[in-house]
Motif scaffolding. Structure first.
Motif, PDB file in Angstrom:
ATOM      1  N   TYR A  15     -12.460   5.565  26.389  1.00 59.95           N
ATOM      2  CA  TYR A  15     -11.567   6.442  27.157  1.00 59.95           C
ATOM      3  C   TYR A  15     -10.084   6.108  26.958  1.00 59.95           C
ATOM      4  N   ILE A  16      -9.728   5.510  25.845  1.00 58.08           N
ATOM      5  CA  ILE A  16      -8.308   5.258  25.606  1.00 58.08           C
ATOM      6  C   ILE A  16      -7.771   6.300  24.630  1.00 58.08           C
ATOM      7  N   THR A  17      -6.491   6.586  24.760  1.00 55.19           N
ATOM      8  CA  THR A  17      -5.843   7.557  23.883  1.00 55.19           C
ATOM      9  C   THR A  17      -5.242   6.858  22.675  1.00 55.19           C
ATOM     10  N   TRP A  18      -4.776   7.664  21.726  1.00 49.68           N
ATOM     11  CA  TRP A  18      -4.086   7.118  20.558  1.00 49.68           C
ATOM     12  C   TRP A  18      -2.859   6.327  21.005  1.00 49.68           C
ATOM     13  N   HIS A  19      -2.137   6.819  21.997  1.00 46.89           N
ATOM     14  CA  HIS A  19      -0.950   6.123  22.485  1.00 46.89           C
ATOM     15  C   HIS A  19      -1.323   4.811  23.171  1.00 46.89           C
ATOM     16  N   ASP A  20      -2.447   4.781  23.895  1.00 46.69           N
ATOM     17  CA  ASP A  20      -2.927   3.530  24.492  1.00 46.69           C
ATOM     18  C   ASP A  20      -3.214   2.499  23.406  1.00 46.69           C
ATOM     19  N   ALA A  21      -3.898   2.939  22.353  1.00 48.31           N
ATOM     20  CA  ALA A  21      -4.261   2.026  21.267  1.00 48.31           C
ATOM     21  C   ALA A  21      -3.026   1.513  20.546  1.00 48.31           C
ATOM     22  N   LEU A  22      -2.060   2.396  20.327  1.00 51.77           N
ATOM     23  CA  LEU A  22      -0.827   1.994  19.662  1.00 51.77           C
ATOM     24  C   LEU A  22      -0.068   0.976  20.509  1.00 51.77           C
ATOM     25  N   ALA A  23      -0.026   1.201  21.815  1.00 48.50           N
ATOM     26  CA  ALA A  23       0.631   0.250  22.713  1.00 48.50           C
ATOM     27  C   ALA A  23      -0.077  -1.105  22.673  1.00 48.50           C
ATOM     28  N   TYR A  24      -1.409  -1.083  22.581  1.00 49.16           N
ATOM     29  CA  TYR A  24      -2.174  -2.334  22.530  1.00 49.16           C
ATOM     30  C   TYR A  24      -1.815  -3.151  21.289  1.00 49.16           C
ATOM     31  N   VAL A  25      -1.815  -2.518  20.107  1.00 49.32           N
ATOM     32  CA  VAL A  25      -1.542  -3.295  18.897  1.00 49.32           C
ATOM     33  C   VAL A  25      -0.088  -3.745  18.834  1.00 49.32           C
ATOM     34  N   ARG A  26       0.810  -2.962  19.401  1.00 51.78           N
ATOM     35  CA  ARG A  26       2.215  -3.398  19.451  1.00 51.78           C
ATOM     36  C   ARG A  26       2.362  -4.610  20.366  1.00 51.78           C
ATOM     37  N   TRP A  27       1.636  -4.599  21.488  1.00 49.87           N
ATOM     38  CA  TRP A  27       1.631  -5.764  22.378  1.00 49.87           C
ATOM     39  C   TRP A  27       1.052  -6.977  21.671  1.00 49.87           C
ATOM     40  N   LEU A  28      -0.054  -6.795  20.946  1.00 47.26           N
ATOM     41  CA  LEU A  28      -0.695  -7.904  20.254  1.00 47.26           C
ATOM     42  C   LEU A  28       0.205  -8.441  19.143  1.00 47.26           C
ATOM     43  N   ALA A  29       0.915  -7.544  18.467  1.00 45.34           N
ATOM     44  CA  ALA A  29       1.852  -7.976  17.427  1.00 45.34           C
ATOM     45  C   ALA A  29       2.974  -8.821  18.026  1.00 45.34           C
ATOM     46  N   GLY A  30       3.505  -8.379  19.176  1.00 42.79           N
ATOM     47  CA  GLY A  30       4.554  -9.143  19.831  1.00 42.79           C
ATOM     48  C   GLY A  30       4.058 -10.483  20.335  1.00 42.79           C
ATOM     49  N   LYS A  31       2.834 -10.517  20.818  1.00 43.66           N
ATOM     50  CA  LYS A  31       2.254 -11.745  21.368  1.00 43.66           C
ATOM     51  C   LYS A  31       1.973 -12.781  20.280  1.00 43.66           C
ATOM     52  N   THR A  32       1.510 -12.309  19.118  1.00 46.11           N
ATOM     53  CA  THR A  32       1.085 -13.222  18.054  1.00 46.11           C
ATOM     54  C   THR A  32       2.138 -13.454  16.978  1.00 46.11           C
ATOM     55  N   GLY A  33       3.106 -12.546  16.880  1.00 45.37           N
ATOM     56  CA  GLY A  33       4.077 -12.638  15.794  1.00 45.37           C
ATOM     57  C   GLY A  33       3.517 -12.170  14.464  1.00 45.37           C
ATOM     58  N   LEU A  34       2.383 -11.494  14.503  1.00 44.48           N
ATOM     59  CA  LEU A  34       1.726 -10.988  13.290  1.00 44.48           C
ATOM     60  C   LEU A  34       1.935  -9.478  13.173  1.00 44.48           C
ATOM     61  N   PRO A  35       1.908  -8.937  11.965  1.00 44.85           N
ATOM     62  CA  PRO A  35       2.074  -7.481  11.783  1.00 44.85           C
ATOM     63  C   PRO A  35       0.803  -6.714  12.124  1.00 44.85           C
TER      64      PRO A  35
END
Length: 204
Positions: free
Chosen positions: A98-118
């Motif tokens: 039940y997540i949207t494309w925008h939810d998923a994009l926000a998730y990976v951007r958060w994970l990128a910021g958290k880990t420092g990985l692309p």
């Protein structure tokens, strides 16, 4: 992305997986058959035709879908709520739904910021190669349907909380697991843009 040198591979892989929060796998560079072959796939869709060769560079991808627990952590730490509150419900080790494309994009951007990985969403071709393999097989394990290798209507997953975890032992396309008959994948582009990306890949 570049695969670590052999001497550093296992240690580097464990470190990378720990950063991302789940095992990751390396998908080697090279061509694969994308789309459907209408002569052997009776369930093909028009937008999957014709089957064609796409060449990709190597890349890393998560071995399993993002779970409810992982998505809850993202929401708790980042603040923004998902479009549907139902996405935060369910068993922690089940794939988030039940997540949207925008939810998923926000998730990976958060994970990128958290880990420092692309960290990013895969393009359609990257997801298909990881899930399916390189030889145009109908299913990750071959051309014959096997209800014991996926969550499906025929297998009747019901409410068995062990099924999602147990079936992670089945390697899909030799790379990523649990990518068949689970939630629809969310890739980097909306569907129309994904089709344009596929056309650019065909044209080299």
């Amino acid at each position: 992305a570049r695969q670590p040198e052999a001497a550093l591979h296992h240690g580097g892989l464990a470190y990378l997986s720990a950063l991302v929060g789940q095992p990751v796998v390396w998908v080697p560079p090279g061509p694969f058959l994308m789309g459907s072959d209408e002569t052997k796939d009776k369930l093909e869709r028009e937008n999957e035709l014709p089957q064609h060769t796409v060449t990709l560079p190597g890349y890393w991808i998560g071995r399993y879908p993002v779970t409810v627990a992982q998505f809850r952590e993202f929401v708790a730490q980042s603040g923004p709520q998902p479009a549907r509150a139902d996405s935060l419900k369910g068993r922690e080790d089940h794939p988030v739904v039940y997540i949207t494309w925008h939810d998923a994009l926000a998730y990976v951007r958060w994970l990128a910021g958290k880990t420092g990985l692309p960290v990013t969403l895969p393009i359609e071709a990257e997801w298909e190669k990881a899930a399916r393999g390189v030889d145009g097989r109908l299913y990750p394990w071959g051309d014959e349907f096997d209800e014991t290798r996926c969550n499906s209507r025929e297998a009747g997953p019901g409410g068995d909380e062990d099924q999602i975890v147990a079936r992670r032992n089945v390697v899909a396309g030799e790379h990523a697991d649990d990518l068949l008959a689970d939630p629809d994948p969310i890739t980097r582009f909306h569907r129309e843009e994904s089709r344009r990306q596929r056309t650019r890949s065909d044209q080299g």
